[in-house]
Scaffold this motif. Structure first.
Motif, PDB file in Angstrom:
ATOM      1  N   PRO A 261       8.182  35.043  88.762  1.00 56.61           N
ATOM      2  CA  PRO A 261       7.794  33.624  88.679  1.00 56.61           C
ATOM      3  C   PRO A 261       6.802  33.233  89.766  1.00 56.61           C
ATOM      4  CG  PRO A 261      10.141  33.858  88.309  1.00 56.61           C
ATOM      5  CD  PRO A 261       9.643  35.217  88.697  1.00 56.61           C
ATOM      6  N   GLY A 262       5.579  32.944  89.363  1.00 62.46           N
ATOM      7  CA  GLY A 262       4.569  32.449  90.291  1.00 62.46           C
ATOM      8  C   GLY A 262       3.746  33.510  90.971  1.00 62.46           C
ATOM      9  N   HIS A 263       4.205  34.774  90.964  1.00 64.72           N
ATOM     10  CA  HIS A 263       3.507  35.796  91.742  1.00 64.72           C
ATOM     11  C   HIS A 263       3.598  37.156  91.054  1.00 64.72           C
ATOM     12  CE1 HIS A 263       3.434  32.795  94.903  1.00 64.72           C
ATOM     13  NE2 HIS A 263       4.757  32.714  94.836  1.00 64.72           N
ATOM     14  N   GLU A 264       2.707  38.043  91.453  1.00 62.02           N
ATOM     15  CA  GLU A 264       2.736  39.423  91.003  1.00 62.02           C
ATOM     16  C   GLU A 264       2.947  40.303  92.232  1.00 62.02           C
ATOM     17  OE1 GLU A 264       0.222  41.589  87.657  1.00 62.02           O
ATOM     18  OE2 GLU A 264      -0.912  41.478  89.530  1.00 62.02           O
ATOM     19  N   VAL A 265       3.932  41.208  92.152  1.00 58.88           N
ATOM     20  CA  VAL A 265       4.273  42.047  93.302  1.00 58.88           C
ATOM     21  C   VAL A 265       4.026  43.503  92.945  1.00 58.88           C
ATOM     22  CG1 VAL A 265       6.058  42.679  94.958  1.00 58.88           C
ATOM     23  CG2 VAL A 265       6.036  40.383  93.979  1.00 58.88           C
ATOM     24  N   GLU A 266       3.399  44.217  93.856  1.00 58.65           N
ATOM     25  CA  GLU A 266       3.136  45.634  93.658  1.00 58.65           C
ATOM     26  C   GLU A 266       4.205  46.462  94.363  1.00 58.65           C
ATOM     27  OE1 GLU A 266      -0.443  48.957  94.238  1.00 58.65           O
ATOM     28  OE2 GLU A 266      -0.743  46.863  94.809  1.00 58.65           O
ATOM     29  N   PHE A 267       4.703  47.486  93.689  1.00 58.52           N
ATOM     30  CA  PHE A 267       5.736  48.346  94.251  1.00 58.52           C
ATOM     31  C   PHE A 267       5.224  49.776  94.358  1.00 58.52           C
ATOM     32  CE2 PHE A 267       8.026  44.958  91.992  1.00 58.52           C
ATOM     33  CZ  PHE A 267       8.716  44.405  93.061  1.00 58.52           C
ATOM     34  N   THR A 268       5.724  50.494  95.371  1.00 64.76           N
ATOM     35  CA  THR A 268       5.273  51.870  95.601  1.00 64.76           C
ATOM     36  C   THR A 268       6.473  52.775  95.892  1.00 64.76           C
ATOM     37  OG1 THR A 268       5.000  51.380  97.964  1.00 64.76           O
ATOM     38  CG2 THR A 268       3.052  51.138  96.551  1.00 64.76           C
ATOM     39  N   ASN A 269       6.292  54.064  95.620  1.00 60.81           N
ATOM     40  CA  ASN A 269       7.285  55.101  95.963  1.00 60.81           C
ATOM     41  C   ASN A 269       8.701  54.756  95.494  1.00 60.81           C
ATOM     42  OD1 ASN A 269       5.322  56.652  97.412  1.00 60.81           O
ATOM     43  ND2 ASN A 269       5.544  55.235  99.126  1.00 60.81           N
ATOM     44  N   LEU A 270       8.802  54.301  94.251  1.00 57.68           N
ATOM     45  CA  LEU A 270      10.092  53.819  93.755  1.00 57.68           C
ATOM     46  C   LEU A 270      11.144  54.915  93.632  1.00 57.68           C
ATOM     47  CD1 LEU A 270       8.689  51.382  91.084  1.00 57.68           C
ATOM     48  CD2 LEU A 270       9.869  50.752  93.177  1.00 57.68           C
ATOM     49  N   ASN A 271      10.724  56.153  93.456  1.00 60.34           N
ATOM     50  CA  ASN A 271      11.685  57.245  93.318  1.00 60.34           C
ATOM     51  C   ASN A 271      12.028  57.916  94.645  1.00 60.34           C
ATOM     52  OD1 ASN A 271      11.992  57.071  90.470  1.00 60.34           O
ATOM     53  ND2 ASN A 271       9.997  58.048  90.219  1.00 60.34           N
TER      54      ASN A 271
ATOM     55  N   VAL B  64       0.490  40.179 105.132  1.00 65.83           N
ATOM     56  CA  VAL B  64       1.184  39.935 103.869  1.00 65.83           C
ATOM     57  C   VAL B  64       0.320  39.064 102.961  1.00 65.83           C
ATOM     58  CG1 VAL B  64       3.426  40.119 105.001  1.00 65.83           C
ATOM     59  CG2 VAL B  64       2.367  37.866 104.710  1.00 65.83           C
ATOM     60  N   PRO B  65       0.640  39.030 101.655  1.00 70.73           N
ATOM     61  CA  PRO B  65      -0.136  38.179 100.741  1.00 70.73           C
ATOM     62  C   PRO B  65      -0.126  36.715 101.167  1.00 70.73           C
ATOM     63  CG  PRO B  65       1.283  39.682  99.522  1.00 70.73           C
ATOM     64  CD  PRO B  65       1.668  39.821 100.961  1.00 70.73           C
ATOM     65  N   GLU B  66      -1.168  35.982 100.776  1.00 71.23           N
ATOM     66  CA  GLU B  66      -1.314  34.593 101.198  1.00 71.23           C
ATOM     67  C   GLU B  66      -0.199  33.704 100.685  1.00 71.23           C
ATOM     68  OE1 GLU B  66      -5.153  33.221 100.081  1.00 71.23           O
ATOM     69  OE2 GLU B  66      -6.243  34.535 101.471  1.00 71.23           O
ATOM     70  N   TRP B  67       0.409  34.070  99.546  1.00 70.10           N
ATOM     71  CA  TRP B  67       1.434  33.209  98.965  1.00 70.10           C
ATOM     72  C   TRP B  67       2.771  33.275  99.703  1.00 70.10           C
ATOM     73  CZ3 TRP B  67       5.372  36.309  97.304  1.00 70.10           C
ATOM     74  CH2 TRP B  67       5.057  37.613  96.896  1.00 70.10           C
ATOM     75  N   ILE B  68       2.931  34.221 100.636  1.00 66.56           N
ATOM     76  CA  ILE B  68       4.172  34.315 101.410  1.00 66.56           C
ATOM     77  C   ILE B  68       4.052  33.438 102.649  1.00 66.56           C
ATOM     78  CG2 ILE B  68       5.670  35.843 102.765  1.00 66.56           C
ATOM     79  CD1 ILE B  68       5.062  38.057 100.826  1.00 66.56           C
TER      80      ILE B  68
ATOM     81  N   ALA C 130      10.221  36.798  94.608  1.00 69.53           N
ATOM     82  CA  ALA C 130       9.025  37.623  94.805  1.00 69.53           C
ATOM     83  C   ALA C 130       8.917  38.078  96.261  1.00 69.53           C
ATOM     84  CB  ALA C 130       7.780  36.845  94.391  1.00 69.53           C
ATOM     85  N   THR C 131       9.156  37.167  97.201  1.00 71.63           N
ATOM     86  CA  THR C 131       9.096  37.525  98.621  1.00 71.63           C
ATOM     87  C   THR C 131      10.209  38.496  98.983  1.00 71.63           C
ATOM     88  OG1 THR C 131       8.178  35.346  99.110  1.00 71.63           O
ATOM     89  CG2 THR C 131       9.001  36.619 100.967  1.00 71.63           C
TER      90      THR C 131
END
Length: 623
Positions: A319-329, A386-390, A413-414
């Motif tokens: 909601p409101g933001h897109e978050v990128e994730f890395t190294n999930l495994n 960090v992203p501007e929205w945080i 999201a944060t």
């Protein structure tokens, strides 16, 4: 007779449906006054469950019956571990749930239809607390399964009404539908003990596939002190020098290899894509099964795509933001196999409960980018990383001689962004940005030494509560998620940190006065002399403790969990509260900690007067 597994429940007028019991399958033979009681592999249950055996001796007539021995815990639910240790806990109710009749009056009934066998069984089986007829429902399988799921039962058995009894065969006439994933595995080794855990860290699990032992993961949760000791004793004679696996797992921790003889029952959430158990929990040893019974070619590994957060791609829209994730495994808990993706998924699910304790509070980021492989580090100044929205909150640091920008977590999201940074645990301030110098609550942190037991932590917590009660102070308790307990008192942001710290010091000194040989307020480790530290210094600006519902980078993926005071008693274990168990607990109890955020808080002056009246001598000496 054995059952095949199916994925989904179904309704059919030609079928009956029974509870799938979480116990030991047992055959009882009553012939000419002689009784036998044994498991699927012929192991005698006559001494271990003597009370059932003695009751069977009272049955009249010749018969052979099939059923399951079940022990019920204090919640009235079947409990496999209680069943294993029944000889040491005979106060728990035990029942032989009988569901089939194979022989009666010198007549072999195996070829008779199931319903004829069950009707005959119901007629001859006497009413008894220890030996009970296992009833069923007809036709309404889906409705019955939904009812079992609500009660968190293991699952459901579906049986054709006309099915014969085929000893030793796994046929489509009997089917099992699981609510909980449970499988039997072979114990092929164990890792070294660490932290407060004794004997071993985790069990290395395997299942045979066409004669070769295949690795299916490690299990490091579900053990109590008794099971740790018993397992270690049983494993000692089985130690071998080399791996028993066809392909040995690549693990960082040292593994003691074993002959794969012992069979364990494991509860887990799902099979991963690489054929390992996700979130495994040890339930107990299956002494009724032999190693030859644990074969992967009889299992249907469900390698379906996971729906966990971030597993389907690098970016997730929230909601409101897109978050990128890395190294999930990336594996964060080597013994349990939990990954960074599991942490993100946990915080996504728990966000409605944890966010109220984070909103508008500066965060000290404790980052463990390598999981439990190292101690991690604190990251307070986020700057413009960090992203501007945080949002952030700026505080001048005298020690650093500069402004420090603290991250503020107000949304999911944060929270997931923090988890992607490797924040396994979440550490908010005691105050918000609206009133940074006035905490919303006071905290007493009970921090045991290596020489203290958790029962002593519990004893100290109860003394602390009694003292707070004597002052009319409302208090709430949660596990630290590690070795201690945290006691919170709502303050309503009416007092300064200095006032709250001073009040906490009074409480701590009263506790130490009550338990001088067990507790101390000495901060220095060298001066504590093995005593439990009653820490009141957590009540300072910028000081943080892990939030309620925060994960901890500890074995078992424990969670800092709010407790009802009636639960704070001898035998309590912080290992019982994990990322696997917390959701069921919240379904049952809801958020029992939310009053610490109440706007009113205590009346400190009135509470001090009551404390002075209740402890006049001690408060006078403090003054």
């Amino acid at each position: 007779m054995l059952a095949k597994e199916v994925k989904e429940p179904f309704s059919d007028p030609n079928w009956i449906y029974e509870i799938k019991w979480d116990g030991y399958r047992a055959i009882a033979e009553v012939r000419s006054g002689k009784v036998r009681l044994y498991s699927r592999n012929g192991l005698s249950f006559e001494k271990k469950y003597a009370v059932i055996f003695e009751t069977l001796q009272q049955l009249k007539g010749d018969m052979v019956i099939d059923g399951e021995i079940v022990v019920y815990n204090e919640k009235g639910m079947p409990d496999f571990q209680k069943l294993q240790h029944y000889d040491q806990n005979p106060e728990y109710p035990i029942v032989y749930q009988v569901f089939d009749l194979l022989y009666e009056k010198q007549e072999d009934l195996c070829k008779q239809p199931l319903m004829e066998r069950k009707n005959r069984l119901k007629e001859i089986l006497p009413t008894n607390e220890l030996i009970q007829y296992c009833d069923h429902v007809e036709a309404q399988g889906k409705e019955f399964f939904r009812a079992l799921v609500k009660k968190d039962m293991e699952g459901m058995m579906a049986k054709r009404k006309d099915s014969p009894y085929l000893p030793g065969q796994r046929t489509s006439g009997w089917l099992k539908v699981k609510n909980q994933q449970n499988e039997e595995v072979l114990i092929a080794g164990f890792t070294e003990a660490g932290g407060s855990r004794e004997k071993f860290g985790a069990l290395v699990m395997g299942i045979r596939k066409y004669g070769e032992l295949i690795y299916v993961g490690n299990v490091g949760t579900g053990f109590d002190r008794q099971s740790l000791e018993e397992l270690h004793e049983k494993m000692a004679p089985l130690v071998r020098k080399t791996s028993p696996f066809h392909e040995a797992p690549n693990k960082d921790k040292k593994i003691t290899w074993l002959e794969p003889e012992l069979v364990a029952q494991i509860k887990f959430t799902e099979w991963t894509k690489d054929g390992q158990m996700r979130h495994p929990v040890f339930k107990g040893l299956r002494m009724d099964l032999g190693k030859e019974d644990v074969k992967m070619d009889t299992l249907k590994l469900q390698k379906t795509p996971t729906k966990k957060a971030g597993k389907e791609g690098k970016k997730i829209k929230l909601p409101g933001h897109e978050v990128e994730f890395t190294n999930l495994n990336k594996v964060f808990w080597p013994d349990e196999g939990y990954t960074k993706g599991d942490v993100i998924d946990y915080y996504r699910k728990i966000s409605p409960f944890i966010l109220p304790y984070l909103k508008n509070r500066p965060e000290s980021l404790k980052r463990n980018p390598n999981g439990l492989k190292d101690s991690g580090f604190f990251h307070k100044d986020i700057g413009d990383e960090v992203p501007e929205w945080i949002p952030s909150y700026t505080v001048y640091s005298e020690s650093a001689n500069k402004d420090v920008d603290y991250l503020v977590c107000n949304d999911t999201a944060t929270l997931l962004y923090m988890a992607n940074l490797g924040c396994i645990e979440i550490n908010p301030w005691n105050s918000t940005t609206a009133h940074p110098d006035q905490p919303d609550y006071m905290v007493i942190d009970l921090d045991p030494s290596d020489k203290n037991t958790f029962d002593e932590v519990v004893e100290t917590a109860l003394v602390t509560k009694a003292i707070l009660d004597s002052g009319g102070v409302e208090s709430y308790c949660k596990t630290s998620g590690a070795t201690g307990l945290h006691i919170y008192v709502p303050m309503g942001a009416k007092y300064t940190y200095e006032q709250v710290r001073s009040f906490a010091e009074i409480i701590a000194l009263l506790v130490v006065n009550e338990l001088p040989d067990l507790t101390t307020v000495e901060r220095s480790l060298s001066k504590r002399k093995g005593r439990l530290y009653v820490d009141y210094l957590q009540n300072r600006r910028g000081q943080t403790l892990c939030s309620a519902y925060s994960l901890r980078p500890r074995p078992g993926a424990t969670v800092s969990t709010p407790l009802l005071w009636r639960e704070v008693k001898k035998g309590l274990s912080p290992q019982d509260f994990t990322m696997v168990t917390i959701h069921k607990r919240l379904e049952k109890h809801g958020d029992i900690f939310k009053k610490i955020l109440g706007k009113s808080g205590i009346n400190m002056a009135a509470c001090l007067k009551k404390l002075e009246k209740a402890h006049p001598k001690n408060l006078h000496l403090m003054a």
